[in-house]
Design a protein around this motif. Structure first.
Motif, PDB file in Angstrom:
ATOM      1  N   GLU A 357       0.718  -1.060   0.017  1.00 45.85           N
ATOM      2  CA  GLU A 357       0.084   0.067  -0.180  1.00 45.85           C
ATOM      3  C   GLU A 357       0.776   1.126   0.036  1.00 45.85           C
ATOM      4  O   GLU A 357       1.757   1.373   0.775  1.00 45.85           O
ATOM      5  CB  GLU A 357      -0.873  -0.045   1.050  1.00 45.85           C
ATOM      6  N   ASP A 359       0.552   5.670  -0.740  1.00 51.67           N
ATOM      7  CA  ASP A 359      -0.145   6.593  -0.833  1.00 51.67           C
ATOM      8  C   ASP A 359      -1.382   6.224  -1.479  1.00 51.67           C
ATOM      9  O   ASP A 359      -1.923   7.009  -2.623  1.00 51.67           O
ATOM     10  CB  ASP A 359       0.583   7.479  -1.885  1.00 51.67           C
ATOM     11  N   GLY A 360      -2.375   5.521  -0.728  1.00 55.65           N
ATOM     12  CA  GLY A 360      -3.698   5.318  -1.354  1.00 55.65           C
ATOM     13  C   GLY A 360      -4.018   4.280  -2.127  1.00 55.65           C
ATOM     14  O   GLY A 360      -4.926   3.881  -2.597  1.00 55.65           O
TER      15      GLY A 360
END
Length: 481
Positions: A357, A359-360
């Motif tokens: 994962e 930054d989104g």
């Protein structure tokens, strides 16, 4: 004018040699530091703080203060030359630091240093601090890094009022002879020259930084040893060799670090250990690597496990990082489950997914088909990768995991029935019959078959039971028979 510039460059080279020698004498080894060079195109002073004393190793906080003061007074367009490996010996061996300027492989770097009135020379920066330099610059400039090459830079238009962080990755490799390292450093210097030439044509002031991600050498420079005098070189070489062996053995003992441990209450429920945790991303046709090992394992290292959980059927280990490959928030997630299988009449656990994962965004690798073990055991494998003999496969053809690579060396994990702070018996990924064993067995079987066929043919040979006697009547064979 040229004489003054040459004297200035000699002072820089001498500072690198003397400060690097002081660091070696103080620490006994230069295998944990990398040099860092910083200069500006407009000649502004970058030495707001006094330079470090000989033998002092610049840490992450001190390096952040150097960068902050530099960017407060200097240009905020930053050109970062990030070499895979670098050590002080690269400058003493190939930079003409002892008077052999015609053999220097850094002519473009020397010109750039001469153009700056007061370049910042840090001969000993801890390599974890140099690894974090992208994140520090990103925080101070409040902009994301752009991974570039000279061709891409020539098409980019910069603005002096808008900060930019341009990152140029430079390779480093050393083969059986030292000439390969010299040629690669010379090629890197040509890239530096091309980039600085393009920046000059755009007339945009910039701050340039040249450093490495990891040390390139873990031995004392031969050039420094050669300068100690021929009369004592043999005895000193023996002493240095013994000292290196002692430090190598100590380092091997230190590297046997404890596994990552996650507790639910007072009970340990997940253990993870690996010799190396490496992630890579494909950027502009090149794989950019990042080693998570020093931020996960080691003495005094406490990884952030926020988001981890475990129960009787599910286990989830979350390793949280910051500033990985230009992403401010980065997570490495291991998701496991255990089930009862009627065919084997026992419970097995599987590593269902390994997820990144950043930054989104999510990149998911499926491992349930290849990574499994009895629920009472731990799982161990010499190499768990997603690209070479992969055990981890992208979740789908459109998953962002196709742009990523993960590689875990000497990997071991247990998410259920953990007896304490130690792993249970390990179920190894290597089967009883390896490919090499099968090849040997098949070759031996083929040779046995050939030998058996040959013996059978020999045993079928029959000799003549009657012979022609020259003194007796000739043997006649009727044509009618």
């Amino acid at each position: 004018m040229a004489t003054a510039g040459t004297m200035h460059l000699q002072r820089i080279s001498a500072a690198l040699v003397l400060l690097g020698l002081g660091t070696v004498l103080k620490t006994g080894s230069c295998d944990e530091q990398v040099p860092l060079l910083l200069w500006t195109s407009d000649g502004s002073s970058v030495q707001g703080q006094p330079p470090p004393m000989a033998g002092h190793i610049v840490g992450q906080q001190q390096l952040a203060s150097y960068l902050e003061e530099t960017l407060n007074v200097g240009p905020r367009n930053v050109v970062l030359f990030l070499q895979d490996k670098m050590s002080i010996e690269d400058f003493t061996l190939y930079g003409g630091a002892f008077g052999n300027k015609q053999d220097s492989v850094f002519p473009n770097l020397e010109v750039a240093l001469r153009s700056s009135s007061s370049p910042l020379v840090l001969p000993a920066v801890s390599w974890p601090a140099s690894n974090a330099v992208i994140g520090q610059l990103q925080d101070q400039l409040e902009t994301s890094p752009l991974y570039m090459d000279p061709e891409t830079l020539s098409q980019l238009r910069l603005n002096a009022s808008s900060p930019a962080l341009l990152v140029f990755r430079l390779p480093y490799g050393i083969g059986s002879d030292l000439m390969s390292a010299k040629e690669i450093l010379s090629g890197n210097d040509e890239v530096i020259g091309q980039v600085l030439s393009i920046m000059k044509t755009q007339s945009v002031p910039y701050t340039a930084i040249y450093t490495g991600l990891r040390p390139s050498r873990d031995v004392t420079s031969p050039s420094i040893e050669a300068g100690m005098g021929p009369g004592r070189s043999l005895l000193q070489a023996r002493g240095v060799y013994r000292e290196r062996e002692r430090q190598r053995k100590m380092k091997e003992r230190v590297e046997v670090y404890t596994p990552v441990e996650f507790k639910e209450g007072e009970k340990t429920c997940i253990l993870l250990w690996a010799k190396s945790l490496l992630v890579s991303i494909l950027l502009r046709g090149r794989w950019e690597d990042y080693d998570l090992t020093p931020f996960t394992f080691g003495e005094g290292i406490s990884p952030n496990l926020y988001g981890s959980s475990c129960d009787k059927t599910k286990a989830r280990l979350v390793l949280n990082y910051q500033n990985v490959l230009g992403y401010r928030n980065f997570k490495l997630i291991f998701a496991m489950s255990q089930n009862h299988y009627k065919v084997s009449a026992r419970r097995w656990f599987t590593l269902d997914t390994v997820k990144l994962e950043y930054d989104g965004k999510n990149a998911t690798f499926n491992g349930s088909r290849n990574i499994y073990a009895p629920a009472e055991y731990s799982y161990r494998c010499e190499s768990v990768t997603s690209f070479r003999w992969p055990l981890l496969l992208p979740h789908s053809s459109k998953d962002p995991a196709n742009q990523w690579r993960v590689s875990f060396e000497d990997f071991q994990i247990q998410g259920f029935n953990v007896p304490g702070r130690e792993f249970s018996y390990a179920s190894d990924c290597a089967g009883f019959f390896s490919p090499g064993i099968w090849m040997g067995l098949m070759t031996s079987l083929l040779m046995v078959l050939v030998l058996t066929y040959g013996l059978h043919m020999i045993m079928q040979l029959r000799t003549m039971d009657r012979f022609d006697d020259p003194k007796g009547p000739a043997i006649s064979v009727p044509q009618t028979e």
